[in-house]
Write an enzyme that holds these catalytic residues in place. Structure first.
Site, PDB file in Angstrom:
ATOM      1  N   LYS A  84       0.845  -1.203   0.000  1.00  0.00           N
ATOM      2  CA  LYS A  84       0.000   0.000   0.000  1.00  0.00           C
ATOM      3  C   LYS A  84       0.877   1.248   0.000  1.00  0.00           C
ATOM      4  O   LYS A  84       1.881   1.311   0.719  1.00  0.00           O
ATOM      5  CB  LYS A  84      -0.899  -0.023   1.244  1.00  0.00           C
ATOM      6  CG  LYS A  84      -1.888   1.137   1.336  1.00  0.00           C
ATOM      7  CD  LYS A  84      -2.771   0.973   2.571  1.00  0.00           C
ATOM      8  CE  LYS A  84      -3.794   2.094   2.727  1.00  0.00           C
ATOM      9  NZ  LYS A  84      -4.654   1.917   3.912  1.00  0.00           N
ATOM     10  N   SER A 159      -9.583   1.841   3.370  1.00  0.00           N
ATOM     11  CA  SER A 159      -8.783   2.563   2.399  1.00  0.00           C
ATOM     12  C   SER A 159      -7.777   1.678   1.669  1.00  0.00           C
ATOM     13  O   SER A 159      -7.164   2.115   0.713  1.00  0.00           O
ATOM     14  CB  SER A 159      -8.001   3.671   3.122  1.00  0.00           C
ATOM     15  OG  SER A 159      -7.092   3.103   4.061  1.00  0.00           O
ATOM     16  N   SER A 183      -9.713  -0.502   7.763  1.00  0.00           N
ATOM     17  CA  SER A 183      -9.253  -0.395   6.374  1.00  0.00           C
ATOM     18  C   SER A 183      -8.520  -1.620   5.846  1.00  0.00           C
ATOM     19  O   SER A 183      -8.150  -1.647   4.670  1.00  0.00           O
ATOM     20  CB  SER A 183      -8.341   0.833   6.226  1.00  0.00           C
ATOM     21  OG  SER A 183      -9.084   2.015   6.408  1.00  0.00           O
TER      22      SER A 183
END
Length: 483
Positions: A84, A159, A183
């Site tokens: 990420k 997210s 998330s």
């Protein structure tokens, strides 16, 4: 070509390592297969913000060289992973999904990523995410939304939507995401993969671009529970670079994973099965609970009475910490700087106005207000007191049960754009995940069924502080019961 067997079953971490060790495959070919899958599918999913083929193939060549010499291979040898883009890698761009970091290249590598590479993993690239990890749908990235591989008109969850979608679409075998209020677990549920929230302190946050420092945690996404246990075992552990990382020893998460649930007491909180839970999610979760009961677990109703205060508490604490953490992005030290400003203060204002997106600005304003003189006691201090009550709910529950079972999200993946103009509705998508975030306990989401439209549904398993092994054991039992 994907990283699959002839039966089209995705290769596990163990399969990859063993096949490289026996010279049936090589790491370079496996990495190239993943890049081919990215080139084939990512134009419609948009999980990756950047790839680095040259760096990845250099890493793969080192693994192949070890195999050719007959030397012992590390535990993640040749495993293609994605990271990420809130985690830094030395020399590579780090955007956090934001324009304000456009062009910024990190001077050091996050500890979790360093550990993956030391264990032989091949880092393919950086994954799309909501800007500074703020969002429940992955529609808030400055570089465009991520699409759910199971239905391209649906969100992947946020997210860490890029991290979940990459595994679900076969564009990585494992990925790293971050979880501040859900998330990792919510996108894992929406994309039909396994996602782990480690206990706060279990995985070093060094090299993580902070959203809310007392809540942010790094964890893995994989296609199976066993692979998740393997990756967590690699990235967990004390780090002298992070004062909040725990010195507790890291157990072998795979050692007891097949022990089953016979004799375990699993709690089901009534507050998580109330109004707002879609019937097909309830049905899938209840069927999964029945399977665990059939496997020998004792299912026990419990209560977590302060749950209804979790969402407002979370959004006060998280936004307050975000407003402080994001003050450093001012156009001077990192990435984007507005042009043609007459004064220093004008440059600050215009850089932050042009660099941050709407959701980040909303949270900075909320957080600044909550911390402001005259309102601190009414909001932030009160929220911290409620956070303690939420934690005590869990501590009391864990005197009666070994783990807790809940839905991960109240609905399957919703359509892109469906909630983007209604922030409160979007925030409620995290209603079942924020309590564990506030309490600092561990948890995971494991697939437990599909909706009538074929959308994945996840079951959340919550465990005591530093008892990730228990959540993995319950998840492994449930996963095995579905085969």
């Amino acid at each position: 070509m994907t990283v699959e067997t002839a039966a089209a079953k995705p290769l596990s971490i163990g399969d990859i390592r063993n096949s490289i060790e026996t010279r049936a495959r090589n790491a370079s070919t496996i990495a190239e297969a993943c890049f081919h899958q990215i080139e084939t599918r990512d134009s419609e999913i948009h999980a990756y913000l950047s790839t680095n083929r040259e760096r990845a193939l250099e890493q793969a060549a080192r693994i192949d060289d070890l195999a050719a010499k007959g030397e012992p291979l590390p535990i993640l040898a040749g495993v293609p992973v994605g990271v990420k883009d809130v985690l830094t890698i030395e020399g590579l761009q780090a955007t956090a999904g934001s324009r304000i970091l456009e062009g910024y290249r990190a001077p050091y590598t996050a500890t979790a990523v360093s550990k993956l590479e030391a264990a032989g993993a091949i880092v393919l690239g950086k994954l799309n995410c909501d800007e500074f990890a703020m969002g429940s749908s992955n529609e808030n990235s400055a570089y465009g939304p991520v699409h759910n591989p199971h239905a391209l008109d649906r969100v992947p969850g946020g997210s860490s939507g890029g991290s979940a979608a990459a595994v679900a679409a076969g564009m990585a075998v494992a990925t790293l995401g971050t979880d501040t209020g859900g998330s990792i677990r919510q996108p894992a549920s929406f994309c039909g993969v396994v996602g782990i929230l480690p206990t706060y302190g279990r995985v070093s946050r060094y090299g993580l671009i902070a959203f809310a420092s007392s809540l942010d945690r790094i964890g893995p996404f994989t296609a199976s529970v066993r692979d998740a246990a393997t990756v967590l075992g690699v990235i967990a552990g004390h780090d002298p670079h992070d004062a909040t990382s725990s010195p507790l020893p890291v157990p072998d998460y795979s050692a007891d994973i097949d022990k089953g649930v016979k004799g375990l007491r699993l709690g089901v909180p009534s507050e998580y099965f109330a109004e707002g839970l879609e019937p097909e999610v309830r049905s899938a979760v209840e069927h999964s609970i029945d399977r665990l009961r059939a496997a020998g677990a004792t299912i026990k109703p419990i209560s977590l009475p302060h749950t209804r205060y979790a969402i407002p508490t979370y959004y006060i604490i998280a936004t307050a910490e975000a407003s402080a953490n994001l003050a450093r992005f001012d156009g001077v030290r990192y990435g984007f700087r507005a042009k043609n400003s007459d004064t220093l203060s004008a440059m600050y204002r215009r850089s932050r106005d042009g660099g941050f997106g709407a959701e980040v600005k909303r949270r900075i304003m909320l957080g600044t207000y909550a911390l402001s003189a005259g309102y601190y006691d009414a909001y932030y201090k009160k929220a911290q007191q409620v956070r303690r009550l939420l934690t005590e709910d869990f501590l009391k529950a864990f005197t009666e049960v070994d783990a807790i079972l809940t839905p991960t999200a109240p609905t399957p993946a919703f359509k892109i754009g469906e909630k983007v103009d209604d922030p409160v509705s979007m925030y409620l998508a995290d209603i079942y995940t924020v309590t564990a975030s506030l309490a600092g306990i561990c948890g995971l989401s494991v697939p437990c069924g599909k909706s009538q439209e074929g959308l994945p549904i996840g079951l959340q398993i919550l465990g005591k502080h530093f008892d990730e092994a228990m959540t993995l054991r319950v998840a492994q039992t449930l996963e095995a019961s579905q085969k």
